[in-house]
Scaffold this active site. Structure first.
Site, mmCIF file in Angstrom:
data_model
loop_
_atom_site.group_PDB
_atom_site.id
_atom_site.type_symbol
_atom_site.label_atom_id
_atom_site.label_comp_id
_atom_site.label_asym_id
_atom_site.label_seq_id
_atom_site.Cartn_x
_atom_site.Cartn_y
_atom_site.Cartn_z
ATOM 1 C CG ASP A 192 -1.954 -1.122 1.181
ATOM 2 O OD1 ASP A 192 -1.926 -1.903 0.222
ATOM 3 O OD2 ASP A 192 -2.750 -1.232 2.122
ATOM 4 C CG ASP A 229 -2.909 -4.892 -3.073
ATOM 5 O OD1 ASP A 229 -2.919 -5.457 -4.175
ATOM 6 O OD2 ASP A 229 -3.385 -5.415 -2.047
#
Length: 331
Positions: A165, A186
């Site tokens: 992230d 991600d």
């Protein structure tokens, strides 16, 4: 996002090589009518030694642009720009020499090293880094380097470094130019409406399990969010997917991008939306390199119409309504 356990091999050398451009050799001079300047310098020769103290000093709802000029150094702090502090230009001396870092993980929002909630923001020549997942023995978990949760934000020659992230491209219209983004899981994710122009994307997966570059979160067909990557470059250790759908209408376009062999042949993952791939808008156009071979791509990858392609690739139609990018100060 769910934690994904594997260890990152740091790629600091790649970061140094990429960021060593002529733009790094001088402090950019920003001129804007009515603007103010605040100097942050760890040596004590500026107005403040901490970046957050400079942000706190700026009056709420200020009507003129404020330049926060950050001298070279590594600033170990979390920086938060609240909603009532618009029109800030945060500028370092170079993304190699000016780093904001913090080591906090476990929360996809609160762990972010840098958090932006104010509209009309510009950052230049600075790196945002979360060191939590870079520390030996730490499990890979949510550890954003930056959270962008505001409209009309632009980033020039900036770095974003973490593992999971890394860049929370959460909400609003955003423009990234000549930036460096590093991560494994991600690491560009959220519901932003964003364009990435000429950016370097370093996939730092290790341990053999595939990572994911994007996790876009478009909720409905009427949702105008999406990530567009133009003339970017993808490299690293891999393997990785170009993206997995974080929401059912996820939208990502790679155009004119160089892809190394770190990209898995399938290219994309439906993740939790297997069987509902018809709503996911994943596309690649005019990309090159061994990772751009579409022979084994998922069958549900989209072929965009000329009209849709023109809309997404033109900043003025996709993100730059009201010409806000041109109105912001820049080098």
């Amino acid at each position: 996002m769910q934690p994904f356990n594997f260890f990152l091999h740091s790629s600091l050398l790649v970061l140094v090589l990429f960021m060593s451009t002529k733009a790094d050799n001088q402090v950019k001079q920003i001129k804007h009518a009515g603007s103010k300047t605040i100097i942050v310098d760890q040596s004590g020769h500026g107005d403040f030694t901490k970046i957050q103290n400079a942000i706190d000093f700026i009056p709420s709802n200020n009507q003129v642009w404020t330049l926060v000029r950050v001298k070279a150094g590594t600033y170990n702090e979390q920086v938060n720009i609240p909603r009532d502090k618009p029109r800030i230009l945060l500028q370092g001396e170079s993304s190699r020499s000016t780093i904001i870092q913090f080591g906090y993980g476990g929360d996809s929002i609160k762990s972010s090293t840098f958090s932006l909630f104010a509209e009309d923001f510009v950052a230049m020549d600075i790196t945002f880094k979360n060191t939590y997942n870079l520390e030996p023995g730490k499990p890979t978990t949510w550890a954003p380097a930056a959270l962008i949760n505001a409209d009309k934000a632009s980033f020039y020659r900036c770095g974003f470094v973490s593992v999971q992230d890394t860049l929370t491209d959460s909400r609003g219209r955003h423009y990234f130019e000549n930036c460096y983004i590093e991560g494994a899981v991600d690491f560009i994710w959220g519901n932003g409406r964003s364009m990435y122009q000429g950016c370097m994307i370093n996939v730092t997966v290790s341990g053999g399990q595939a990572g994911y570059i994007t996790a876009q979160a478009r909720e409905t067909a009427a949702d105008n969010s999406g990530f567009v990557f133009k003339n970017c470059s993808i490299f690293g250790t891999g393997p990785a997917y170009l993206g997995r759908a974080y929401r059912p209408y996820a939208r990502v376009l790679f155009h004119g991008t160089k892809m190394s062999d770190v990209i898995v042949p399938e290219g994309w993952s439906a993740w939790n939306y297997v069987g509902k791939e018809n709503t996911i808008v994943y596309a690649e156009v005019d990309c090159e390199g061994p990772g751009a071979d579409k022979y084994k791509r998922v069958s549900w990858e989209k072929n965009l119409s000329p009209e849709d392609l023109r809309y997404l690739l033109n900043p003025d139609t996709f993100i730059n309504q009201e010409a806000w990018i041109q109105r912001q100060p820049k080098a």
